[in-house]
Design a protein around this motif. Structure first.
Motif, PDB file in Angstrom:
ATOM      1  N   GLY A 131       0.797  -1.219   0.000  1.00 31.72           N
ATOM      2  CA  GLY A 131       0.000   0.000   0.000  1.00 31.72           C
ATOM      3  C   GLY A 131       0.830   1.269   0.000  1.00 31.72           C
ATOM      4  N   ILE A 132       0.146   2.362   0.195  1.00 27.85           N
ATOM      5  CA  ILE A 132       0.757   3.691   0.149  1.00 27.85           C
ATOM      6  C   ILE A 132       1.705   3.874   1.326  1.00 27.85           C
ATOM      7  CG2 ILE A 132       0.228   6.157   0.338  1.00 27.85           C
ATOM      8  CD1 ILE A 132      -2.394   5.564  -1.131  1.00 27.85           C
ATOM      9  N   VAL A 133       2.850   4.509   1.040  1.00 27.55           N
ATOM     10  CA  VAL A 133       3.843   4.797   2.076  1.00 27.55           C
ATOM     11  C   VAL A 133       4.201   6.280   2.041  1.00 27.55           C
ATOM     12  CG1 VAL A 133       4.826   2.478   2.145  1.00 27.55           C
ATOM     13  CG2 VAL A 133       5.765   4.149   0.554  1.00 27.55           C
ATOM     14  N   SER A 134       4.936   6.687   3.029  1.00 29.91           N
ATOM     15  CA  SER A 134       5.392   8.070   3.134  1.00 29.91           C
ATOM     16  C   SER A 134       6.276   8.440   1.932  1.00 29.91           C
ATOM     17  CB  SER A 134       6.204   8.229   4.424  1.00 29.91           C
ATOM     18  OG  SER A 134       6.887   9.461   4.424  1.00 29.91           O
ATOM     19  N   PRO A 135       6.228   9.695   1.513  1.00 29.28           N
ATOM     20  CA  PRO A 135       7.154  10.130   0.462  1.00 29.28           C
ATOM     21  C   PRO A 135       8.591  10.299   0.965  1.00 29.28           C
ATOM     22  CG  PRO A 135       5.729  11.939   1.112  1.00 29.28           C
ATOM     23  CD  PRO A 135       5.258  10.728   1.861  1.00 29.28           C
ATOM     24  N   ASP A 136       8.787  10.235   2.285  1.00 26.49           N
ATOM     25  CA  ASP A 136      10.115  10.392   2.884  1.00 26.49           C
ATOM     26  C   ASP A 136      10.939   9.113   2.691  1.00 26.49           C
ATOM     27  OD1 ASP A 136      11.844  12.050   4.915  1.00 26.49           O
ATOM     28  OD2 ASP A 136      11.836   9.973   5.633  1.00 26.49           O
ATOM     29  N   LYS A 137      12.089   9.230   2.049  1.00 27.04           N
ATOM     30  CA  LYS A 137      12.916   8.054   1.737  1.00 27.04           C
ATOM     31  C   LYS A 137      13.397   7.318   2.985  1.00 27.04           C
ATOM     32  CE  LYS A 137      14.337   9.306  -2.833  1.00 27.04           C
ATOM     33  NZ  LYS A 137      14.993  10.268  -3.609  1.00 27.04           N
ATOM     34  N   ASP A 138      13.702   8.044   4.040  1.00 27.78           N
ATOM     35  CA  ASP A 138      14.139   7.401   5.282  1.00 27.78           C
ATOM     36  C   ASP A 138      13.005   6.570   5.888  1.00 27.78           C
ATOM     37  OD1 ASP A 138      16.709   8.435   5.079  1.00 27.78           O
ATOM     38  OD2 ASP A 138      16.242  10.197   6.315  1.00 27.78           O
ATOM     39  N   GLU A 139      11.802   7.126   5.880  1.00 28.04           N
ATOM     40  CA  GLU A 139      10.655   6.392   6.413  1.00 28.04           C
ATOM     41  C   GLU A 139      10.341   5.159   5.548  1.00 28.04           C
ATOM     42  OE1 GLU A 139       7.245   8.858   7.345  1.00 28.04           O
ATOM     43  OE2 GLU A 139       8.557  10.417   8.150  1.00 28.04           O
ATOM     44  N   GLN A 140      10.494   5.292   4.233  1.00 29.31           N
ATOM     45  CA  GLN A 140      10.295   4.151   3.334  1.00 29.31           C
ATOM     46  C   GLN A 140      11.291   3.038   3.675  1.00 29.31           C
ATOM     47  OE1 GLN A 140      10.935   5.860  -0.520  1.00 29.31           O
ATOM     48  NE2 GLN A 140       9.013   6.990  -0.522  1.00 29.31           N
ATOM     49  N   PHE A 141      12.543   3.428   3.875  1.00 29.85           N
ATOM     50  CA  PHE A 141      13.585   2.466   4.187  1.00 29.85           C
ATOM     51  C   PHE A 141      13.285   1.743   5.503  1.00 29.85           C
ATOM     52  CE2 PHE A 141      17.697   1.526   6.273  1.00 29.85           C
ATOM     53  CZ  PHE A 141      18.121   0.528   5.410  1.00 29.85           C
ATOM     54  N   VAL A 142      12.891   2.509   6.523  1.00 27.96           N
ATOM     55  CA  VAL A 142      12.569   1.918   7.821  1.00 27.96           C
ATOM     56  C   VAL A 142      11.422   0.920   7.668  1.00 27.96           C
ATOM     57  CG1 VAL A 142      11.611   2.425  10.109  1.00 27.96           C
ATOM     58  CG2 VAL A 142      13.500   3.804   9.208  1.00 27.96           C
ATOM     59  N   GLN A 143      10.416   1.257   6.903  1.00 25.77           N
ATOM     60  CA  GLN A 143       9.291   0.341   6.714  1.00 25.77           C
ATOM     61  C   GLN A 143       9.759  -0.955   6.040  1.00 25.77           C
ATOM     62  OE1 GLN A 143       5.762   2.131   5.120  1.00 25.77           O
ATOM     63  NE2 GLN A 143       4.613   0.229   5.206  1.00 25.77           N
ATOM     64  N   CYS A 144      10.623  -0.848   5.034  1.00 23.09           N
ATOM     65  CA  CYS A 144      11.160  -2.037   4.370  1.00 23.09           C
ATOM     66  C   CYS A 144      11.969  -2.888   5.346  1.00 23.09           C
ATOM     67  CB  CYS A 144      12.029  -1.650   3.177  1.00 23.09           C
ATOM     68  SG  CYS A 144      11.126  -0.970   1.778  1.00 23.09           S
ATOM     69  N   VAL A 145      12.795  -2.242   6.165  1.00 21.79           N
ATOM     70  CA  VAL A 145      13.597  -2.967   7.156  1.00 21.79           C
ATOM     71  C   VAL A 145      12.680  -3.714   8.116  1.00 21.79           C
ATOM     72  CG1 VAL A 145      15.158  -2.708   9.138  1.00 21.79           C
ATOM     73  CG2 VAL A 145      15.628  -1.464   7.012  1.00 21.79           C
ATOM     74  N   GLU A 146      11.640  -3.048   8.602  1.00 24.03           N
ATOM     75  CA  GLU A 146      10.720  -3.685   9.546  1.00 24.03           C
ATOM     76  C   GLU A 146      10.046  -4.908   8.927  1.00 24.03           C
ATOM     77  OE1 GLU A 146       8.173  -0.434  10.719  1.00 24.03           O
ATOM     78  OE2 GLU A 146       9.624   0.272  12.210  1.00 24.03           O
ATOM     79  N   ILE A 147       9.616  -4.798   7.671  1.00 26.73           N
ATOM     80  CA  ILE A 147       8.967  -5.923   6.999  1.00 26.73           C
ATOM     81  C   ILE A 147       9.963  -7.071   6.808  1.00 26.73           C
ATOM     82  CG2 ILE A 147       7.874  -6.707   4.852  1.00 26.73           C
ATOM     83  CD1 ILE A 147       6.751  -3.788   4.612  1.00 26.73           C
ATOM     84  N   TYR A 148      11.145  -6.742   6.317  1.00 27.92           N
ATOM     85  CA  TYR A 148      12.174  -7.763   6.066  1.00 27.92           C
ATOM     86  C   TYR A 148      12.568  -8.465   7.368  1.00 27.92           C
ATOM     87  CZ  TYR A 148      16.647  -9.861   4.836  1.00 27.92           C
ATOM     88  OH  TYR A 148      17.694 -10.743   4.658  1.00 27.92           O
ATOM     89  N   MET A 149      12.879  -7.698   8.399  1.00 27.66           N
ATOM     90  CA  MET A 149      13.320  -8.283   9.657  1.00 27.66           C
ATOM     91  C   MET A 149      12.202  -9.125  10.269  1.00 27.66           C
ATOM     92  SD  MET A 149      16.463  -7.416   9.795  1.00 27.66           S
ATOM     93  CE  MET A 149      17.020  -7.733  11.459  1.00 27.66           C
ATOM     94  N   GLY A 150      10.976  -8.661  10.171  1.00 30.91           N
ATOM     95  CA  GLY A 150       9.843  -9.426  10.683  1.00 30.91           C
ATOM     96  C   GLY A 150       9.653 -10.735   9.951  1.00 30.91           C
ATOM     97  N   LYS A 151       9.950 -10.733   8.680  1.00 32.65           N
ATOM     98  CA  LYS A 151       9.785 -11.956   7.871  1.00 32.65           C
ATOM     99  C   LYS A 151      10.878 -12.988   8.156  1.00 32.65           C
ATOM    100  CE  LYS A 151       9.436 -13.495   3.089  1.00 32.65           C
ATOM    101  NZ  LYS A 151       9.309 -13.118   1.691  1.00 32.65           N
ATOM    102  N   PHE A 152      12.106 -12.529   8.313  1.00 37.00           N
ATOM    103  CA  PHE A 152      13.229 -13.471   8.377  1.00 37.00           C
ATOM    104  C   PHE A 152      13.885 -13.642   9.748  1.00 37.00           C
ATOM    105  CE2 PHE A 152      13.327 -12.355   3.799  1.00 37.00           C
ATOM    106  CZ  PHE A 152      13.207 -13.632   3.278  1.00 37.00           C
ATOM    107  N   PHE A 153      13.771 -12.665  10.635  1.00 38.59           N
ATOM    108  CA  PHE A 153      14.550 -12.714  11.866  1.00 38.59           C
ATOM    109  C   PHE A 153      13.748 -12.669  13.156  1.00 38.59           C
ATOM    110  CE2 PHE A 153      17.517 -11.300   8.631  1.00 38.59           C
ATOM    111  CZ  PHE A 153      18.631 -12.068   8.903  1.00 38.59           C
ATOM    112  N   GLU A 154      12.488 -12.352  13.094  1.00 43.15           N
ATOM    113  CA  GLU A 154      11.714 -12.197  14.330  1.00 43.15           C
ATOM    114  C   GLU A 154      10.606 -13.249  14.381  1.00 43.15           C
ATOM    115  OE1 GLU A 154      10.480  -8.137  14.309  1.00 43.15           O
ATOM    116  OE2 GLU A 154      12.544  -7.425  14.249  1.00 43.15           O
ATOM    117  N   LYS A 155      10.992 -14.506  14.474  1.00 37.83           N
ATOM    118  CA  LYS A 155       9.990 -15.577  14.492  1.00 37.83           C
ATOM    119  C   LYS A 155       9.935 -16.235  15.826  1.00 37.83           C
ATOM    120  CE  LYS A 155       9.992 -16.283   9.631  1.00 37.83           C
ATOM    121  NZ  LYS A 155       9.958 -17.108   8.510  1.00 37.83           N
TER     122      LYS A 155
END
Length: 155
Positions: A131-155
């Protein structure tokens, strides 16, 4: 094919497939050769019998670290001309190259502010949207990190 179809194929088919099939080669080529993205896209335009409208300066690939285990390659594309084309892609990988993820920040609908859409391509080439995300590149990056880490490292 038109220009948009060539770029869609490049951003959403060719690059994700290459990333998942040969991540070390993908990362090595793009991180070491600043002109590789432009060269590859220009070849796709030639094959479609079109002239590339983009210059080499409109593409970039920058490696980075998330932590000791996780690295990224952030790919900048030329400004997208239509919905679904990418502003950039963020490729996540771990030291073993087994935890891979290809996220995209795509041009959203032309509503107020035209917020980007966070997408994801999996190893089968299937696309999904967060879905829609912030236009701020730093916030976009943080959201990607959270999704990635949640998928692979936080089980």
């Amino acid at each position: 094919m038109n220009n948009e179809q060539v770029m869609h194929h490049f951003e959403g088919v060719l690059l994700p497939a290459w990333f998942y099939e040969s991540p070390k080669e993908f990362l090595g080529v793009l991180a070491e050769n600043s002109g590789a993205l432009h060269e590859i896209s220009s070849e796709l335009f030639r094959r479609a019998q079109l002239e590339s409208p983009f210059s080499a300066s409109e593409f970039s690939a920058e490696p980075g670290d998330v932590n000791d285990e996780v690295r990224i390659l952030s790919i900048k594309f030329p400004a997208p001309s239509e919905q679904g084309l990418c502003h950039r892609a963020i490729c996540f990988f771990d030291k073993t190259f087994t935890k891979l993820a290809y996220y995209t920040l795509e041009k959203g609908m032309d509503l107020e502010g035209s917020f980007p859409v966070l997408g994801f391509f999996d190893e089968k080439g299937e696309h999904s949207s967060y879905g829609i995300v912030s236009p701020d590149k730093d916030e976009q990056f943080v959201q990607c990190v959270e999704i990635y880490m949640g998928k692979f490292f936080e089980k």
